[in-house]
Each structure stands twice: as structure tokens, then as C-alpha cells.
Design an enzyme around this catalytic site. Structure first.
Site, PDB file in Angstrom:
ATOM      1  N   GLU A   1       2.928  -7.632  10.151  1.00  0.00           N
ATOM      2  CA  GLU A   1       3.466  -8.372  11.403  1.00  0.00           C
ATOM      3  C   GLU A   1       5.029  -8.709  11.987  1.00  0.00           C
ATOM      4  O   GLU A   1       5.663  -8.967  12.760  1.00  0.00           O
ATOM      5  CB  GLU A   1       3.135  -9.466  11.572  1.00  0.00           C
TER       6      GLU A   1
ATOM      7  N   ASP B   1       3.739  -0.364   9.026  1.00  0.00           N
ATOM      8  CA  ASP B   1       2.872  -0.461   7.712  1.00  0.00           C
ATOM      9  C   ASP B   1       3.611  -0.525   6.684  1.00  0.00           C
ATOM     10  O   ASP B   1       3.034  -0.716   5.384  1.00  0.00           O
ATOM     11  CB  ASP B   1       2.277   0.704   8.528  1.00  0.00           C
TER      12      ASP B   1
HETATM   13 ZN    ZN Z   1       1.273  -3.832  14.886  1.00  0.00          ZN
END
Ligand code: ZN
Length: 623
Positions: free
Chosen positions: A460, A524
């Protein structure tokens, strides 16, 4: 994967789904308790009666399609284009998404204030490209869709040959709307969605549709300028509303009202809705049990009332302090990372650090709970409850136009097994639902917590610096703070991910869209690296050597296992295809393979040989 087959009612089955199901069981017991004790509090009355009304299948079956009647009669009585406009506003007020969307959004130039926003909308298929792809599978989906429209019209009382004719006209209208729409990949560039206009300019571009009358009808607060996300769509809409015969436009409205209402009605409607939107599109072969659908419906419609009870029941406050500690450790690593990268100039670095310092965090659940007391909920009126709650929500939204943005508001309810970064607010948000095993546990080892929830937190945070998020500044304004050289270097590094993930194929004949998934893949890859570095820091502070084993695994092996196990998943081929065509997230398998094959640390942890499959020839890295 062998030990966890996909249940017939699901499209995917993985750790997220198992945790979601756990939360659903907790919510069910809360709702059954509230339903039995509605006198206890106003919240119990609302969520309990809502759930009860949804579970009352006898009553719902007895009503059949009757609840549709008043609105369908109103649509049938439309005589003029002015009547049509009023009905569009009425349906929007009920959150039935016809023709276009109108809502507040943070002003791109002044993200602290909400501005009115007109956007594309009105499609029944998942996305623009579904109307135009030329392969045989896409063709089959379109045929099933038109047949589905016809069946739903028939169920609502229209004679069969007439229903087929109307379905074809409706498909024609939606195809026109799709043609004027931007596709989901293009929509990831926030700059493409900013076109400030005065009401006069808007009126000049839309002679066939009086937006002034629409804004009045939907009771929007007064404003003089607004954002038009996709001007070419408004032109398409204008042409369509001017040229399309009125009866066809009425059939289109009726179809969307029937479709939106399908899950609220008797089983022929529910089954037909399931048949297209679940069976055909995702491969699920059986309806979810009624109680699960009713738990989800209550979460959708009265989410913060139910969420409040969920937080009390699960003692969600207990994990907050430790999670915050992990978040701060990961933010510290992002700071070091920005300082240490070699491709960015010092001037852009300085601004990146300013943006990072301005990130705010919300963990668990809201400080203030939404007040639903004005929504009337009756234990015998599921259909009415649903639309009254929708109306409450659409009015709550419309009233925000011109008002300061409330950054304490959440876009996800507390039981949600997910997290998000909001670029216009520059904040990271972690609902209580995801702060549970296998993502997080007070009792788990650091290595496992950092691998699982640590990677989610890092993900995030990295969104603030992916190809989309990087275009916003620390206060959430859409303002370019990058030098041209840094922008170019960033694009070149990002392109490595576009090629890497674009080469993955979840089902034969379908490749991932490297551009659509770029932001998530960047997040990621950055996320796991930040979590890894934060773990090394914690282990060093606690004087735990990374080679120290527990249950036969070193600390770093446990980190990668904790990460990968959160993503264990089986997925049906239909769902994988749908995901590849609509979802900015890569399927779970590639979220794991893609990231660890970019990390030499992974190869080292498991003593891989250069020829091993996870040792990427050319590792990609941005952050
Ligand atoms: Zn995301």
C-alpha cells in the site's frame, strides 16, 4: 492446492477467501443475535431487521416480481425526453447505474475539497472491451448476455418475442456507450480523467440533455464548475439521447432497474442473475447459501453499523498497536530506499521524502461511525430496505459536493479482507478484517508477520510511488513533482514489469495485461522488499541471526513462506480469464512468482541455482 478444492459456489478458493468466510461466520452470529434482540439498540434493530428481511425467503418468494411494478410502471409512463431525464435522476438516487455516473470526487487541484464529477457508466458487461473483443469466447459471452437480458425482461412480465427484440436494442445502446468510454487501462492514468468545465460549457456540449435539470432533480448542492472525466463519452451520450427512439431508451432503463433488483427478488430472478454474472463470467456452479448472501448484503448496505459490532466482537483494538509498529518500520525502510536508489536525482528524492513523510495511516476501523438512523429498516421488506439504504448512501455522497473532503472516512468496511492506498488523500488503510491470521497474528513470529501483513503494508505504501500514485503530491493533489529525467528513468524501470507480467498466461490463450497490472505489480515488488528490509532491522535489534531456524526454516525462509502462503489459491479458468481482462491485480500465482523471482534474496534464502525456475534472467526493480 489439492487439499483445498474450490467449493461449487465460489470462483476462487484461497487464503483470502477462507479468512473472508471466517469473518462471515462471525458476522452471521452477530446478525442472528441482533435479529433476535432488536429491542436492545437502534443498531441491533437496523442490522438485525435488515438481515431478517433478507433471510425471509417465504415472503420474498410470495412477492415474486411484484416489488418491481411501481418503478416499471413509472418508466412505462415516460412520454417525453424531459420525463426520461427525471427518471434517470430517480434511478441514480436509488444507485441504479444508468447511462453515466455523477458523484463527488476530490478536486485534482485542491484535494481537500470535493468537486462534482461526471463520468462514463451505464454498461451491464464488466468493461468496455467486452463489447468489442473479436475472439469466439468473447462472442459467446455477448450472446449469453443478450439472452440473459431477454430472460430477465420476460421474468418481469414482457412477452418472449418482444423481450428478445428489446434485448437487442438494449445491447445496441450499451455498445454505443461502450464505444465512447475509456478502457480500464487508459483510466489508470489520472491525467486523462481531468477536464474542468463550467456549467455553461457543459450545456453547450450537451444540447440534448439538460444537465442543469438533472443536477436539480438529483438535489445536488449548487456549483458552477465540475470535472468531466471523459468528454468524448458525454458527446456519445448526447448523440445517443438525441437520436435513439424514446421507447428503446425506456427499455434500457427498465433492464437496468430489473438487473439491479434481481438479487432482491424471488428465485427465478436470483437464479437467472446468478446464471450470467456468476456461472458464465466466473465459473461458479452453485449459488452461495442464502445466509452468506444476506451477510454480504448487510455489509454492503449498513456496513459501518455491522462493522461496529464486528469490531466489538473481535476485539479488533488489540492488534492495532503492533500493526502500527510494523507500519512505521516499513515507512522507515521506504525512506532509506529512496535515499539509496541511484536512478533518482536529489531534487526528486527530496520531494519523494516529503511525500512519504506526509503519508497518514488508518488502521482497523473508523474513529467515528456512520449514523444510519434516518434509514427506515423493516424486518419484512428486503426490497424496500435495500433501496432505502441505497438512497441514503447516494444522498450522503451527493451532499459532499463543494464540501471539504473527510479523510477520516473509510472506503472499506471493518470486516473487509483487503487494504488500500488513496492517492488523493495520501493515506494507507488497513481494515480489521485483514489484521488476522494468516496475515497477522499477535502470536506469530516476526518473520511470518513481516512476510504476510508486512508485504501488504509495504504494497500500500509503494502505491504512493507507482506509475499512478507518483503523479499525486503529498497532499493528494494531481501535481507533477518529478524532473523529466527522473520520470523517464522511472518509466524505463517500470517497463521491465510490463514485459515480465505481460509474459504470464493464467489460462491458455489469455495473457496478463502488463500495463493494466503495472501499478499493483510495482506495489507488490516494492512491498515485499520493504517488508524484508524491515524484518532484517527487527531481527538485528533483537539479535536474532537470520540463519537461526525454527521448525526447520531460517528466518528469511519463514519470511518468504509467510508471504507466499497468504496467496495460496485455486482459481477457475473462467474467473482467471475475467480477472486478466478486468482486474489491475495479477492472479495470486504470479503475484508470488513475479515478486520472488525479482529478489536475489529469495534465491539466497533457498540456495537456488542460477538455472532454477525462480531465478529470473533479468530481475526487474523500481523501488
Ligand atoms: Zn494494490
Amino acid at each position: 492446492m489439492k487439499a483445498n478444492p474450490i467449493p461449487p459456489e465460489e470462483a476462487t478458493w484461497g487464503r483470502f477467501d477462507v479468512l473472508f468466510e471466517n469473518n462471515q461466520k462471525i458476522l452471521r452470529s452477530i446478525l442472528e443475535d441482533s435479529a433476535a434482540h432488536q429491542e436492545r439498540s437502534a443498531t441491533d434493530q437496523q442490522v438485525g431487521a435488515f438481515y431478517q428481511s433478507c433471510m425471509n425467503e417465504d415472503r420474498i418468494e410470495a412477492l415474486g416480481g411484484a416489488p418491481l411494478r411501481p418503478e416499471l410502471d413509472r418508466i412505462a409512463a415516460i412520454n417525453t425526453r424531459a420525463d426520461l431525464l427525471a427518471e434517470i435522476a430517480r434511478l441514480h438516487d436509488l444507485q441504479v447505474q444508468v447511462f453515466f455516473s455523477f458523484s463527488p470526487q476530490p478536486d485534482p487541484d485542491n484535494a481537500r475539497r470535493n468537486i462534482a464529477n461526471l463520468d462514463q457508466g451505464g454498461l451491464g458487461l464488466p468493461e468496455k472491451d467486452f463489447y468489442f473483443r473479436s475472439d469466439s469466447h468473447s462472442d459467446e459471452i455477448r450472446q449469453k448476455y443478450v439472452a440473459h437480458i431477454a430472460k430477465m425482461l420476460e421474468l418481469s412480465g414482457i412477452e418472449s418475442s418482444l423481450a428478445a427484440k428489446q434485448a437487442a436494442e438494449i445491447m445496441h445502446i450499451e455498445t454505443a456507450l461502450a464505444k465512447g468510454s475509456l478502457d480500464i487501462t487508459a483510466r489508470r492514468d489520472p491525467k486523462l480523467l481531468v477536464h474542468r468545465m463550467s456549467l455553461t460549457e457543459l450545456a453547450a456540449q450537451s444540447p440534448a440533455f439538460s444537465f442543469d435539470n438533472y443536477f436539480r432533480a438529483i438535489q445536488a448542492p449548487k456549483f458552477s464548475t465540475l470535472n468531466v472525466s471523459v468528454p468524448s463519452f458525454e458527446k456519445t451520450l448526447n448523440d445517443l439521447l438525441a437520436s435513439e427512439p424514446l421507447p428503446n431508451l425506456k427499455h434500457y432503463l427498465a433492464w437496468h432497474y430489473i438487473s439491479a433488483s434481481g438479487p432482491l427478488l424471488s428465485h427465478p430472478f436470483v437464479d437467472e442473475n446468478f446464471d450470467f454474472y456468476s456461472r458464465a463470467l466466473t465459473g461458479a456452479s452453485q449459488l452461495r447459501p442464502r445466509w452468506k448472501r444476506c451477510v454480504s448484503a448487510t455489509d454492503d448496505e449498513l456496513g459501518e453499523a455491522l462493522g461496529r459490532l464486528f469490531v466489538e466482537r473481535t476485539h479488533a483494538e488489540e492488534g492495532k498497536a503492533h500493526t502500527l509498529q510494523i507500519v512505521m518500520g516499513i515507512e522507515e525502510q521506504m525512506k532509506r530506499d529512496i535515499n539509496s536508489i541511484t536512478w533518482m536525482s536529489s531534487i526528486t528524492k527530496k520531494r519523494a521524502l516529503e511525500k512519504l513523510a506526509a503519508v497518514t495511516r488508518k488502521i482497523g476501523y473508523p474513529d467515528h461511525w456512520r449514523d444510519y438512523s434516518s434509514v427506515h429498516i423493516e424486518s419484512t421488506d428486503y426490497f424496500g430496505n435495500w433501496y432505502r439504504a441505497n438512497q441514503f448512501e447516494s444522498r450522503r455522497e451527493i451532499a459532499k459536493i463543494g464540501q471539504p473532503v473527510d479523510r477520516n472516512e473509510w472506503q472499506m468496511t471493518p470486516p473487509t479482507v483487503n487494504a488500500y492506498y488513496e492517492p488523493s488523500e495520501n493515506n494507507i488503510n488497513f481494515p480489521a478484517g485483514i489484521l488476522q491470521p494468516p496475515f497477522y497474528s499477535n502470536d506469530a513470529r516476526d518473520s511470518v508477520n513481516y512476510g504476510a501483513v508486512g508485504s501488504v503494508i509495504g504494497h500500500e505504501l509503494t502505491h504512493g510511488f507507482d506509475d499512478e500514485g507518483r503523479q499525486f503530491d503529498g497532499d493528494g493533489n494531481l501535481r507533477d513533482w518529478w524532473t523529466k529525467n527522473d520520470r523517464d528513468r522511472f518509466a524505463k524501470l517500470s517497463n521491465c514489469f510490463v514485459n515480465q507480467y505481460g509474459g504470464y498466461s493464467p489460462v491458455p490463450g489469455v495473457e496478463l495485461n502488463g500495463q493494466l497490472t503495472l501499478g499493483e505489480n510495482t506495489a507488490d515488488n516494492g512491498g515485499i522488499r520493504l517488508a524484508y528490509l524491515a524484518l532484517l532491522d527487527v531481527l538485528a535489534k533483537k539479535a536474532v541471526p537470520i540463519t537461526q531456524t525454527q521448525d526447520g526454516y531460517t528466518q528469511t525462509q519463514q519470511f518468504f513462506l509467510g508471504f507466499a502462503q497468504a496467496w495460496c489459491e485455486n482459481e477457475r479458468p473462467e474467473a482467471a480469464r475475467l480477472q486478466a481482462q478486468t482486474d489491475p491485480h495479477a492472479p495470486a500465482q504470479f503475484r508470488v512468482d513475479g515478486t520472488v523471482s525479482n529478489m536475489p534474496e529469495f534465491g539466497k534464502a533457498f540456495s537456488c541455482k542460477p538455472s532454477d525456475k525462480m531465478m529470473a534472467v533479468k530481475a526487474c526493480r523500481v523501488w
